[in-house]
Motif scaffolding. Structure first.
Motif, PDB file in Angstrom:
ATOM      1  N   SER A   1      -5.919   3.646 -11.894  1.00 43.64           N
ATOM      2  CA  SER A   1      -7.655   3.124 -11.968  1.00 43.64           C
ATOM      3  C   SER A   1      -7.773   3.013 -10.227  1.00 43.64           C
ATOM      4  CB  SER A   1      -7.077   1.656 -12.209  1.00 43.64           C
ATOM      5  OG  SER A   1      -8.567   0.980 -12.315  1.00 43.64           O
ATOM      6  N   GLU A   2      -6.728   2.842  -9.585  1.00 46.74           N
ATOM      7  CA  GLU A   2      -7.117   2.916  -8.074  1.00 46.74           C
ATOM      8  C   GLU A   2      -7.370   4.260  -7.423  1.00 46.74           C
ATOM      9  OE1 GLU A   2      -6.051   0.272  -4.736  1.00 46.74           O
ATOM     10  OE2 GLU A   2      -7.924  -0.092  -6.172  1.00 46.74           O
TER      11      GLU A   2
ATOM     12  N   LYS B   1       0.854  -1.128   0.020  1.00 47.98           N
ATOM     13  CA  LYS B   1      -0.065   0.044  -0.034  1.00 47.98           C
ATOM     14  C   LYS B   1       0.872   1.094   0.052  1.00 47.98           C
ATOM     15  CE  LYS B   1      -3.932  -1.991   2.569  1.00 47.98           C
ATOM     16  NZ  LYS B   1      -4.570  -2.002   3.825  1.00 47.98           N
TER      17      LYS B   1
ATOM     18  N   ARG C   1     -10.885   4.939  -8.507  1.00 45.06           N
ATOM     19  CA  ARG C   1     -11.959   4.249  -7.897  1.00 45.06           C
ATOM     20  C   ARG C   1     -12.281   4.730  -6.641  1.00 45.06           C
ATOM     21  NH1 ARG C   1     -12.173   0.076  -4.337  1.00 45.06           N
ATOM     22  NH2 ARG C   1      -9.761  -0.187  -4.330  1.00 45.06           N
ATOM     23  N   ARG C   2     -11.212   5.362  -5.850  1.00 52.42           N
ATOM     24  CA  ARG C   2     -11.225   6.001  -4.619  1.00 52.42           C
ATOM     25  C   ARG C   2     -11.390   7.342  -4.587  1.00 52.42           C
ATOM     26  NH1 ARG C   2      -9.130   2.677  -0.894  1.00 52.42           N
ATOM     27  NH2 ARG C   2      -8.197   0.701  -1.248  1.00 52.42           N
TER      28      ARG C   2
ATOM     29  N   LYS D   1      -2.350   0.857 -13.346  1.00 56.21           N
ATOM     30  CA  LYS D   1      -3.038   0.040 -12.246  1.00 56.21           C
ATOM     31  C   LYS D   1      -3.224   1.303 -11.196  1.00 56.21           C
ATOM     32  CE  LYS D   1      -2.281  -3.161  -8.422  1.00 56.21           C
ATOM     33  NZ  LYS D   1      -1.541  -4.259  -8.065  1.00 56.21           N
TER      34      LYS D   1
ATOM     35  N   VAL E   1      -3.848   2.966  -1.526  1.00 56.99           N
ATOM     36  CA  VAL E   1      -3.920   2.472  -2.923  1.00 56.99           C
ATOM     37  C   VAL E   1      -2.924   1.353  -3.019  1.00 56.99           C
ATOM     38  CG1 VAL E   1      -2.869   3.151  -5.045  1.00 56.99           C
ATOM     39  CG2 VAL E   1      -4.730   4.395  -4.105  1.00 56.99           C
TER      40      VAL E   1
END
Length: 423
Positions: free
Chosen positions: A153-154, A45, A157-158, A150, A176
């Motif tokens: 995208s994270e 993370k 999404r958040r 990646k 993330v």
């Protein structure tokens, strides 16, 4: 020389990229790898490897000099003309100072654009930016990780998309998940992308320089208001330029006012957004074209000019193929003027100013009527000088196009490698 060295590094580095024969989903290895690196990447993370802070929430009192104050709009190069006092900086940033090697990332409005801090000078930052202080990760690698598909995208999404402007909270950034290789591979990848970005920066600088040269020459090679001679002149041309109206030398038509019924193929249909190269994926039938454009066909050598929304961007039609055009464009058919010269005349400061003055700014979107285009005053030289100037600017624009194409290739290359070199 600097550009050649960087380009050579990229070419050499790309020759030692090898494809992985198998991709172990558990190990999360990238699709392609540089030679010499085989260790698996670890799932982590962001909060495990960075400390995260946000900038001041208060709009500061700016000063004429002092500590630079950056926000989301300054992320490209962290350059700004805004400053705060050293006293205000020491008060606000005691526990969250931005140091060389830290990474600033946009978190409000524009989400997820990172920039490594390269300077040792103190730097103040607004709440639109998050400060990431690397603990167990290399700075350049961290920045590229954030740009990888990646992580992007994270972050997306958040993000709180219902907020206006949209934003991502620090706690969400911390959560993330990303993939982390060994130190040596981080260093190599960080250096590789840093060199690639340096090459992109140099290419952008060359492109900007050429555009600046064009802008200067348009100002110097065309007469200013009330003048019969331009400031600069090519050798062999001495005749005065004549004051004329565009309506004296061109026939002017507008495109169809109706949104047509598009077809999968047929006659290309262009509008204001296609003016750069007159390329489009929209078509109308030949029957519809023949019905609408019988008396106002666009032919090779004619000039299309934007007249609604974006005003006064011209493009010479180079193709003999039939071309349909929307009401946002005006068609100028040269009668006693060379096409390439006409296009550059439209781009000259004097004509741009005239077009702006005659534009209906209260309309939405703003527009200029055909009659007003016809009344625009410009200066016209003899035929031979028109030909020379038209050819000169055409060559300059060809060079600009080549530089733009190189820049787009480099950016596409970076995008591909961010996808392939990160799990």
């Amino acid at each position: 020389m600097e550009k050649e060295k960087t380009s050579l590094f990229i070419k050499l580095a790309s020759t030692v990229i090898v494809k992985e024969s198998k991709m172990n989903e558990k190990e999360k290895q990238p699709e392609i790898r540089f030679c010499g690196f085989t260790d698996p990447w670890e799932q982590r993370k962001l909060g495990d490897v960075v400390e995260i802070f946000d900038g001041t929430h208060q709009t500061p009192q700016y000063t004429e000099s002092g500590v630079k104050f950056v926000s989301v709009e300054n992320i490209e190069n962290l350059q700004t003309e805004k400053y705060i006092s050293l006293e205000a900086y020491n008060k606000e940033y005691t526990k969250k100072r931005a140091n060389k090697g830290d990474v600033l990332m946009t978190r409000i409005g524009n989400i997820g654009t990172p920039r490594v801090i390269e300077s040792t000078e103190p730097l103040a930052y607004y709440v639109t930016l998050a400060l990431l202080k690397p603990q167990n990760i290399m700075s350049d690698f961290l920045a590229k990780t954030i740009e990888s598909p990646k992580v992007q995208s994270e972050l997306w999404r958040r993000t709180l998309h219902i907020a206006f402007p949209k934003k991502i909270n620090l706690g969400e950034i911390s959560e993330v998940i990303f993939s982390l290789p060994i130190h040596e591979e981080q260093v190599f990848l960080g250096s590789f992308f840093k060199c690639l970005e340096h090459l992109i920066t140099l290419q952008q600088r060359e492109l900007n320089s050429l555009k600046s040269i064009k802008k200067t020459l348009l100002s110097k090679l065309f007469p200013k208001n009330g003048k019969s001679f331009p400031e600069y002149r090519f050798q062999g041309f001495n005749d005065p330029w004549e004051q004329r109206k565009l309506g004296d030398v061109v026939e002017i038509f507008d495109g169809t006012h109706q949104t047509p019924q598009y077809t999968e193929s047929g006659v290309k249909f262009v509008s204001v957004e296609n003016i750069e190269n007159l390329q489009t994926e929209k078509y109308i039938s030949l029957e519809a074209y023949n019905k609408e454009y019988t008396k106002k066909r666009a032919n090779k050598g004619d000039v299309l000019m934007t007249r609604i929304g974006n005003i006064g961007t011209p493009r010479v039609i180079e193709s003999t193929e039939p071309l349909a055009y929307y009401v946002t464009l005006a068609l100028l058919k040269p009668q006693n003027i060379m096409s390439d010269f006409l296009a550059k005349t439209i781009e000259s400061p004097k004509v741009q100013s005239e077009l702006w003055r005659r534009t209906l700014h209260i309309a939405f979107p703003k527009k200029i009527n055909l009659g007003e285009i016809s009344e625009v005053i410009f200066s016209l030289p003899i035929h031979e000088e028109q030909v020379f100037l038209g050819s000169f600017f055409k060559c300059l624009e060809h060079l600009i196009t080549l530089q733009q194409r190189e820049l787009e290739i480099l950016k596409a290359m970076k995008k591909t490698w961010l996808k392939k070199l990160f799990p």
